[in-house]
Design a protein around this motif. Structure first.
Motif, PDB file in Angstrom:
ATOM      1  N   UNK A  48       0.955  -1.028  -0.041  1.00  0.00           N
ATOM      2  CA  UNK A  48       0.084  -0.094   0.058  1.00  0.00           C
ATOM      3  C   UNK A  48       0.776   1.092   0.017  1.00  0.00           C
ATOM      4  N   UNK A  49       2.219   1.147   0.165  1.00  0.00           N
ATOM      5  CA  UNK A  49       3.197   2.564   0.657  1.00  0.00           C
ATOM      6  C   UNK A  49       3.839   2.808   0.117  1.00  0.00           C
ATOM      7  N   UNK A  50       3.439   1.248  -1.536  1.00  0.00           N
ATOM      8  CA  UNK A  50       4.268   2.455  -2.588  1.00  0.00           C
ATOM      9  C   UNK A  50       2.957   2.064  -3.743  1.00  0.00           C
ATOM     10  N   UNK A  51       1.546   2.492  -3.328  1.00  0.00           N
ATOM     11  CA  UNK A  51       0.832   2.498  -4.205  1.00  0.00           C
ATOM     12  C   UNK A  51       0.423   3.889  -4.322  1.00  0.00           C
ATOM     13  N   UNK A  52      -0.026   4.478  -5.959  1.00  0.00           N
ATOM     14  CA  UNK A  52      -0.692   5.771  -6.200  1.00  0.00           C
ATOM     15  C   UNK A  52      -1.784   5.559  -6.227  1.00  0.00           C
ATOM     16  N   UNK A  53      -3.016   6.750  -5.885  1.00  0.00           N
ATOM     17  CA  UNK A  53      -4.552   6.770  -6.173  1.00  0.00           C
ATOM     18  C   UNK A  53      -4.549   7.875  -7.121  1.00  0.00           C
ATOM     19  N   UNK A  54      -4.821   8.292  -8.206  1.00  0.00           N
ATOM     20  CA  UNK A  54      -5.068   8.948  -9.230  1.00  0.00           C
ATOM     21  C   UNK A  54      -6.917  10.016  -8.976  1.00  0.00           C
ATOM     22  N   UNK A  55      -6.730  11.142  -8.749  1.00  0.00           N
ATOM     23  CA  UNK A  55      -7.897  11.399  -8.182  1.00  0.00           C
ATOM     24  C   UNK A  55      -8.345  12.074  -9.568  1.00  0.00           C
ATOM     25  N   UNK A  56      -9.574  12.430  -9.305  1.00  0.00           N
ATOM     26  CA  UNK A  56     -10.822  12.997 -10.547  1.00  0.00           C
ATOM     27  C   UNK A  56      -9.977  14.173 -11.386  1.00  0.00           C
ATOM     28  N   UNK A  57      -8.881  14.939 -10.772  1.00  0.00           N
ATOM     29  CA  UNK A  57      -8.082  16.088 -11.385  1.00  0.00           C
ATOM     30  C   UNK A  57      -7.018  15.374 -12.210  1.00  0.00           C
ATOM     31  N   UNK A  71      -5.677   8.293   1.528  1.00  0.00           N
ATOM     32  CA  UNK A  71      -6.637   7.715   2.938  1.00  0.00           C
ATOM     33  C   UNK A  71      -6.783   8.274   3.955  1.00  0.00           C
ATOM     34  N   UNK A  72      -5.948   9.195   5.046  1.00  0.00           N
ATOM     35  CA  UNK A  72      -6.148   9.956   4.770  1.00  0.00           C
ATOM     36  C   UNK A  72      -6.835  10.886   4.674  1.00  0.00           C
ATOM     37  N   UNK A  73      -6.930  11.801   4.195  1.00  0.00           N
ATOM     38  CA  UNK A  73      -7.360  12.707   3.560  1.00  0.00           C
ATOM     39  C   UNK A  73      -9.279  12.557   3.409  1.00  0.00           C
ATOM     40  N   UNK A  74      -9.387  11.178   2.951  1.00  0.00           N
ATOM     41  CA  UNK A  74     -10.876  10.148   3.234  1.00  0.00           C
ATOM     42  C   UNK A  74     -11.341  10.092   4.374  1.00  0.00           C
ATOM     43  N   UNK A  75     -10.182   9.392   4.964  1.00  0.00           N
ATOM     44  CA  UNK A  75     -10.805   9.802   6.704  1.00  0.00           C
ATOM     45  C   UNK A  75     -11.792  10.950   7.067  1.00  0.00           C
ATOM     46  N   UNK A  76     -10.613  11.391   6.582  1.00  0.00           N
ATOM     47  CA  UNK A  76     -10.935  13.040   7.190  1.00  0.00           C
ATOM     48  C   UNK A  76     -11.913  13.585   7.061  1.00  0.00           C
ATOM     49  N   UNK A  77     -12.012  13.528   5.394  1.00  0.00           N
ATOM     50  CA  UNK A  77     -13.780  14.139   4.831  1.00  0.00           C
ATOM     51  C   UNK A  77     -14.631  13.143   5.541  1.00  0.00           C
ATOM     52  N   UNK A  78     -14.481  11.640   5.722  1.00  0.00           N
ATOM     53  CA  UNK A  78     -15.436  11.269   6.183  1.00  0.00           C
ATOM     54  C   UNK A  78     -15.653  11.209   7.800  1.00  0.00           C
TER      55      UNK A  78
END
Length: 92
Positions: free
Chosen positions: A48-57, A67-74
């Motif tokens: 997971x630490x070597x994985x990247x997520x592509x955002x909508x932009x 994960x941290x920003x998603x948890x804060x948003x939730x």
């Protein structure tokens, strides 16, 4: 974990289902399972630490940050809804 330890876990599991285990074997099985799970969790975390997520932009961010920003948003949404629930509650 090396193949001999995995084979031993499997042998103990099979014996537990057929004949049963004594106290020493149960303790050995539990220790081996604990070691196996610790190694699997560490491996998964490294993946997971070597994985990247592509955002909508189109930006790519590390999974941990996502994960941290998603948890804060939730948490923000949950707090917002909790506040609305109290304000809209009819008084008796």
């Amino acid at each position: 974990m090396d193949k001999t330890k995995i084979a031993r876990i499997n042998a103990l599991a099979k014996k537990a289902k057929t004949v049963g285990l004594n106290e020493r074997e149960t303790a050995e099985r539990d220790a081996l399972r604990k070691e196996y799970l610790a190694e699997m969790r560490a491996s998964f975390k490294a993946q997971l630490d070597s994985t990247y997520v592509q955002t909508a932009d189109g930006a790519k961010i590390p999974y941990a940050e996502y994960a941290r920003t998603a948890k804060e948003a939730a948490n923000d949404i949950q707090a917002e809804h909790a506040g609305q629930g109290r304000a809209n509650t009819p008084k008796s």
